[in-house]
Design an enzyme around this catalytic site. Sequence first.
Site, PDB file in Angstrom:
ATOM      1  N   ASN A   7      16.488 -40.008   6.221  1.00 57.02           N
ATOM      2  CA  ASN A   7      17.806 -40.330   6.762  1.00 57.02           C
ATOM      3  C   ASN A   7      17.596 -40.697   8.223  1.00 57.02           C
ATOM      4  OD1 ASN A   7      20.390 -40.468   7.704  1.00 57.02           O
ATOM      5  ND2 ASN A   7      20.896 -38.298   7.378  1.00 57.02           N
ATOM      6  N   TRP A   8      17.669 -41.989   8.503  1.00 59.63           N
ATOM      7  CA  TRP A   8      17.391 -42.444   9.874  1.00 59.63           C
ATOM      8  C   TRP A   8      18.556 -42.179  10.830  1.00 59.63           C
ATOM      9  CZ3 TRP A   8      14.710 -47.899   9.032  1.00 59.63           C
ATOM     10  CH2 TRP A   8      13.388 -47.684   8.621  1.00 59.63           C
ATOM     11  N   LYS A   9      19.698 -41.805  10.283  1.00 58.44           N
ATOM     12  CA  LYS A   9      20.894 -41.584  11.119  1.00 58.44           C
ATOM     13  C   LYS A   9      21.119 -42.822  12.005  1.00 58.44           C
ATOM     14  CE  LYS A   9      19.974 -36.718  10.633  1.00 58.44           C
ATOM     15  NZ  LYS A   9      20.060 -35.367  11.130  1.00 58.44           N
ATOM     16  N   HIS A  11      27.155 -35.558   4.393  1.00 57.09           N
ATOM     17  CA  HIS A  11      26.237 -35.034   5.413  1.00 57.09           C
ATOM     18  C   HIS A  11      27.029 -34.227   6.444  1.00 57.09           C
ATOM     19  CE1 HIS A  11      23.306 -34.797   8.622  1.00 57.09           C
ATOM     20  NE2 HIS A  11      22.390 -35.044   7.705  1.00 57.09           N
ATOM     21  N   GLU A  31      26.865 -34.082   9.531  1.00 55.91           N
ATOM     22  CA  GLU A  31      27.298 -34.824  10.724  1.00 55.91           C
ATOM     23  C   GLU A  31      28.571 -35.621  10.432  1.00 55.91           C
ATOM     24  OE1 GLU A  31      23.478 -36.644  11.432  1.00 55.91           O
ATOM     25  OE2 GLU A  31      22.697 -34.667  11.932  1.00 55.91           O
ATOM     26  N   GLU A  60      21.194 -28.555   3.199  1.00 57.06           N
ATOM     27  CA  GLU A  60      20.831 -28.742   4.603  1.00 57.06           C
ATOM     28  C   GLU A  60      21.557 -27.710   5.461  1.00 57.06           C
ATOM     29  OE1 GLU A  60      19.295 -33.036   5.388  1.00 57.06           O
ATOM     30  OE2 GLU A  60      21.409 -32.940   5.830  1.00 57.06           O
ATOM     31  N   GLY A  81      17.740 -30.961  13.122  1.00 57.19           N
ATOM     32  CA  GLY A  81      17.425 -31.488  14.445  1.00 57.19           C
ATOM     33  C   GLY A  81      17.110 -30.416  15.481  1.00 57.19           C
ATOM     34  N   SER A 126      14.789 -30.103   9.769  1.00 61.51           N
ATOM     35  CA  SER A 126      13.512 -29.976  10.485  1.00 61.51           C
ATOM     36  C   SER A 126      12.286 -29.962   9.565  1.00 61.51           C
ATOM     37  CB  SER A 126      13.531 -28.749  11.395  1.00 61.51           C
ATOM     38  OG  SER A 126      14.538 -28.875  12.390  1.00 61.51           O
ATOM     39  N   GLY A 134      15.083 -36.151   8.651  1.00 60.07           N
ATOM     40  CA  GLY A 134      15.663 -36.901   9.761  1.00 60.07           C
ATOM     41  C   GLY A 134      14.577 -37.319  10.738  1.00 60.07           C
ATOM     42  N   GLY A 135      14.444 -36.587  11.825  1.00 59.08           N
ATOM     43  CA  GLY A 135      13.531 -36.920  12.924  1.00 59.08           C
ATOM     44  C   GLY A 135      12.127 -37.325  12.495  1.00 59.08           C
TER      45      GLY A 135
HETATM   46  P1  13P Z   1      16.109 -33.360  10.873  1.00 58.80           P
HETATM   47  O1  13P Z   1      14.969 -33.550   9.896  1.00 58.80           O
HETATM   48  O2  13P Z   1      16.005 -34.209  12.083  1.00 58.80           O
HETATM   49  O3  13P Z   1      16.325 -31.899  11.168  1.00 58.80           O
HETATM   50  O4  13P Z   1      17.435 -33.872  10.108  1.00 58.80           O
HETATM   51  C1  13P Z   1      17.709 -33.392   8.849  1.00 58.80           C
HETATM   52  C2  13P Z   1      18.848 -34.152   8.278  1.00 58.80           C
HETATM   53  O5  13P Z   1      19.979 -33.993   8.696  1.00 58.80           O
HETATM   54  C3  13P Z   1      18.566 -35.121   7.210  1.00 58.80           C
HETATM   55  O6  13P Z   1      19.739 -35.586   6.629  1.00 58.80           O
END
Ligand code: 13P
Length: 248
Positions: free
Chosen positions: A8-10, A94, A96, A163, A169, A208, A229-230
């Site tokens: 997930n590149w956000k 998600h 967010e 999640e 993050g 993470s 994500g990251g």
């Molecule tokens: P991180 O891997 O950056 O913690 O993000 C997780 C996430 O929200 C994937 O959707």
Amino acid sequence: MKAFIAANWKMNKTVSEAREFLKTFIPLVKGVSDVDIVIAPPFISLAAASEEMKGSNVQLSSQDVFWEEKGAFTGEVSPQMLLDAGCKHVIVGHSERRQYFHEDDGVVNKKIKAARKAGLDVIFCCGESLQEREAGKTFEVIQREVEKGLVDVGPDHLVVAYEPIWAIGTGKTATPEQAQEAHAFIAGMLAGVYGNKSGIIRIIYGGSVTPDNVDTLMGCKDISGALVGGASLKPDSFSRIVHFKKEK
Ligand code: 13P
């Protein structure tokens, strides 16, 4: 069960950066056939990413969707548009989106139903905040999100992502025990709703995930994949995650 590893590149990467990533990444995962490899770039990069992925073993997802087919909904994108742009999957619910865009369980459910009706596979996210965990409400929150999010949704073409919000993050991964406990709870709930058919639903972990912890997380009984994500933003790092080796 085939593992499911999704990026997930956000809100990261321009269209040219997305192309550049894929040109490096796709050769790194060539020949991997026992993992569904999925990447969710921002809307604006979907068409370009789809072109780059053509003929590869990498699948395209969007990060969100609107529930209407078309019309006066400024700024929104329909399930049909996503399919036409080459998406196979969509992420819905998600944390967010829930936090910054005030999406509640009802909105999440509408989006899932519209996506499924159009023929998209859904990656449905759930998970508790730190405050909720500390108040002992982890399972209550997961139960509510799963029950309400999946009203009238069948078990096919569905992946559930657990999640925990406090692990997103933050560099603070859930321990394998914490993750396994929540996954087992979700698996039990899904079995209660879908019976034997729940066995086809992969429950993946997000929060993470890195090349350093993916092997132990994937070693847990009820963890069938990861939503990253990251650590999905660099080709080497995400490729290492795709090449996980289950560890106890
Ligand atoms: P991180 O891997 O950056 O913690 O993000 C997780 C996430 O929200 C994937 O959707």
